[in-house]
Design a protein around this motif. Structure first.
Motif, PDB file in Angstrom:
ATOM      1  N   ILE A  85       0.603  -1.313   0.272  1.00 57.96           N
ATOM      2  CA  ILE A  85       0.296   0.006   0.111  1.00 57.96           C
ATOM      3  C   ILE A  85       0.749   1.316  -0.480  1.00 57.96           C
ATOM      4  N   LEU A  86       1.050   2.186  -1.106  1.00 59.48           N
ATOM      5  CA  LEU A  86       0.982   3.150  -0.944  1.00 59.48           C
ATOM      6  C   LEU A  86       0.055   4.687  -0.826  1.00 59.48           C
ATOM      7  N   ILE A  87       0.506   5.288   0.535  1.00 61.02           N
ATOM      8  CA  ILE A  87      -0.544   6.142   0.263  1.00 61.02           C
ATOM      9  C   ILE A  87       0.759   7.797  -0.180  1.00 61.02           C
ATOM     10  N   ASN A  88       0.005   8.641  -0.966  1.00 64.54           N
ATOM     11  CA  ASN A  88       0.563   9.539  -1.526  1.00 64.54           C
ATOM     12  C   ASN A  88       0.122  10.805  -1.165  1.00 64.54           C
ATOM     13  N   ASN A  89       0.880  11.336   0.536  1.00 65.82           N
ATOM     14  CA  ASN A  89      -0.331  11.974   0.736  1.00 65.82           C
ATOM     15  C   ASN A  89       0.236  13.564   0.800  1.00 65.82           C
ATOM     16  N   ALA A  90       1.401  13.941   0.442  1.00 65.88           N
ATOM     17  CA  ALA A  90       2.568  15.109   0.452  1.00 65.88           C
ATOM     18  C   ALA A  90       2.126  16.380   0.541  1.00 65.88           C
ATOM     19  N   GLY A  91       1.579  17.554   0.228  1.00 65.13           N
ATOM     20  CA  GLY A  91       0.765  18.806   0.063  1.00 65.13           C
ATOM     21  C   GLY A  91       1.490  19.701   0.531  1.00 65.13           C
ATOM     22  N   ILE A  92       1.915  20.644   0.032  1.00 70.78           N
ATOM     23  CA  ILE A  92       1.813  22.047   0.970  1.00 70.78           C
ATOM     24  C   ILE A  92       0.661  22.811   0.166  1.00 70.78           C
ATOM     25  N   ALA A  93       0.547  24.455   0.879  1.00 73.02           N
ATOM     26  CA  ALA A  93      -0.100  25.147   0.786  1.00 73.02           C
ATOM     27  C   ALA A  93       0.191  25.753  -0.682  1.00 73.02           C
ATOM     28  N   GLY A  94       1.350  26.012  -1.075  1.00 74.90           N
ATOM     29  CA  GLY A  94       2.558  27.129  -1.613  1.00 74.90           C
ATOM     30  C   GLY A  94       1.814  28.704  -1.596  1.00 74.90           C
ATOM     31  N   PRO A  95       2.477  29.589  -2.944  1.00 76.04           N
ATOM     32  CA  PRO A  95       2.507  30.907  -2.173  1.00 76.04           C
ATOM     33  C   PRO A  95       1.491  31.087  -2.693  1.00 76.04           C
ATOM     34  N   ILE A  96       0.472  31.884  -1.960  1.00 76.36           N
ATOM     35  CA  ILE A  96      -0.747  33.189  -1.757  1.00 76.36           C
ATOM     36  C   ILE A  96      -0.924  34.025  -2.430  1.00 76.36           C
ATOM     37  N   GLU A  97      -0.874  34.675  -3.663  1.00 78.26           N
ATOM     38  CA  GLU A  97      -0.489  35.481  -4.335  1.00 78.26           C
ATOM     39  C   GLU A  97      -0.750  35.693  -6.140  1.00 78.26           C
ATOM     40  N   PRO A  98      -0.968  36.034  -6.921  1.00 77.80           N
ATOM     41  CA  PRO A  98      -1.353  36.586  -7.933  1.00 77.80           C
ATOM     42  C   PRO A  98       0.641  36.115  -8.718  1.00 77.80           C
ATOM     43  N   ALA A  99      -0.431  35.208 -10.281  1.00 77.26           N
ATOM     44  CA  ALA A  99       1.079  34.264 -10.971  1.00 77.26           C
ATOM     45  C   ALA A  99       1.977  35.282 -11.255  1.00 77.26           C
ATOM     46  N   GLU A 100       2.088  36.697 -11.532  1.00 76.90           N
ATOM     47  CA  GLU A 100       2.521  37.383 -12.174  1.00 76.90           C
ATOM     48  C   GLU A 100       3.545  37.852 -10.989  1.00 76.90           C
ATOM     49  N   SER A 101       3.257  37.438  -9.997  1.00 75.78           N
ATOM     50  CA  SER A 101       4.088  37.918  -9.310  1.00 75.78           C
ATOM     51  C   SER A 101       5.157  37.257  -8.290  1.00 75.78           C
ATOM     52  N   MET A 102       4.769  35.857  -8.651  1.00 76.27           N
ATOM     53  CA  MET A 102       4.871  35.014  -7.967  1.00 76.27           C
ATOM     54  C   MET A 102       6.596  34.679  -8.489  1.00 76.27           C
ATOM     55  N   LEU A 104       9.555  31.926  -9.113  1.00 75.78           N
ATOM     56  CA  LEU A 104       9.770  30.289 -10.053  1.00 75.78           C
ATOM     57  C   LEU A 104      10.236  29.289  -8.346  1.00 75.78           C
ATOM     58  N   GLU A 105      10.666  29.790  -7.613  1.00 74.68           N
ATOM     59  CA  GLU A 105      11.824  28.817  -7.221  1.00 74.68           C
ATOM     60  C   GLU A 105      10.286  28.377  -5.578  1.00 74.68           C
ATOM     61  N   ALA A 106       9.291  29.310  -5.472  1.00 74.74           N
ATOM     62  CA  ALA A 106       8.083  28.980  -5.020  1.00 74.74           C
ATOM     63  C   ALA A 106       6.944  27.937  -5.726  1.00 74.74           C
ATOM     64  N   TRP A 107       7.137  28.872  -6.776  1.00 78.49           N
ATOM     65  CA  TRP A 107       6.183  27.683  -8.108  1.00 78.49           C
ATOM     66  C   TRP A 107       6.898  25.648  -8.294  1.00 78.49           C
ATOM     67  N   ASN A 108       7.976  25.658  -8.077  1.00 80.23           N
ATOM     68  CA  ASN A 108       9.090  24.785  -8.398  1.00 80.23           C
ATOM     69  C   ASN A 108       8.548  23.904  -7.416  1.00 80.23           C
ATOM     70  N   ARG A 109       8.891  24.886  -6.142  1.00 80.73           N
ATOM     71  CA  ARG A 109       8.664  23.452  -4.527  1.00 80.73           C
ATOM     72  C   ARG A 109       6.979  23.363  -4.657  1.00 80.73           C
TER      73      ARG A 109
END
Length: 257
Positions: A85-102, A104-109
């Motif tokens: 059995i594998l449960i892939n549960n990993a997930g972070i909220a990530g940045p909360i902001e418009p794409a144009e100000s985000m 690339l490091e935050a996107w990639n992580r």
């Protein structure tokens, strides 16, 4: 005959499971009889889980790092003697902001944790499950993988990707009796939801309680869901009760989408 929810004799790996949904899933699988190994990024939470649940193996792992993810998997499989059995549960909220100000490091992580770690662990688990005669993989996505949300582009993109990955893996692995499904939780009560609410409030200037009310208003029941609700669905899907379920997306959100 009633299908069994027992996991006696089965070996499970749950990623990002030292708190929140993942921890409750790990505890639920262990209570059903499975041997369980988990990982987490916070050393204190790993230590606390080990102390509270000695039967559940836990180690630190940065799931944004593919090498560290592979290291965790190898150690977990060595202790378990295989994987069913594998449960892939990993997930972070990530940045909360418009794409144009985000950045690339935050996107990639965000994509590295939320999507790539699912791919890495499934890729490693598949051949071992095939050797064992089958297995079950459950990817934890989100209702954000079914809709679009402003200021959440990396999170939503990753959660859509989790669904696409699972559906593709189900087609590839079905002939080997490996089932792959997805659970899409809605707003799950807990620390993570509070962080998202705080982030939205900071970005928009709207009071936290109003943000919470807006979130809950999407549910016909006017409520969020609990980690136990997600764990119950995961147990069903990896047990004999779900033996003919594969390639499906199950929404657990109190009718919010």
């Amino acid at each position: 005959m009633t299908p069994s929810l027992s996991l006696s004799g089965r070996r499970a790996i749950v990623s990002a499971a030292t708190s929140g949904i993942g921890r409750v899933i790990a505890e639920t699988l262990a209570e059903a009889g499975a041997q369980v190994e988990v990982c987490g990024v916070d050393q204190l939470k790993v230590a606390e889980l080990r102390q509270r649940h000695p039967a559940i193996g836990a180690m630190c792992c940065d799931l944004a790092d593919a090498n560290d993810t592979e290291r965790f998997f190898a150690a977990a499989v060595e202790r378990l003697g295989g994987i069913d059995i594998l449960i892939n549960n990993a997930g972070i909220a990530g940045p909360i902001e418009p794409a144009e100000s985000m950045t690339l490091e935050a996107w990639n992580r965000t994509l590295a944790v939320n999507l790539t770690s699912h791919f890495v662990l499934a890729r490693l688990a598949a051949p071992l499950m095939r050797q064992a005669g089958g297995g079950a993989i459950v990817n934890i996505s989100s209702t954000a993988g079914l809709v679009g949300n402003a200021r959440r582009s990396p999170y939503n993109a990753s959660k859509w990707g989790v669904i696409g990955l699972a559906k593709s893996l189900a087609k590839e692995l079905g002939p080997s009796k490996i089932r792959v499904n997805v659970i899409c939780p809605g707003w799950v009560e807990g620390d993570r939801l509070e962080r998202v609410i705080a982030g939205e409030a900071a970005q928009t200037g709207v009071d936290r309680e109003e943000i919470r009310a807006r979130f809950m208003a999407n549910s016909s029941m006017g409520i969020g869901v609990l980690p136990n609700d997600i764990a119950a669905m995961a147990l069903f899907l990896v047990s004999d009760a779900g033996e003919r379920m594969s390639g499906h997306t199950f929404t657990v959100d109190a009718d919010a989408v």
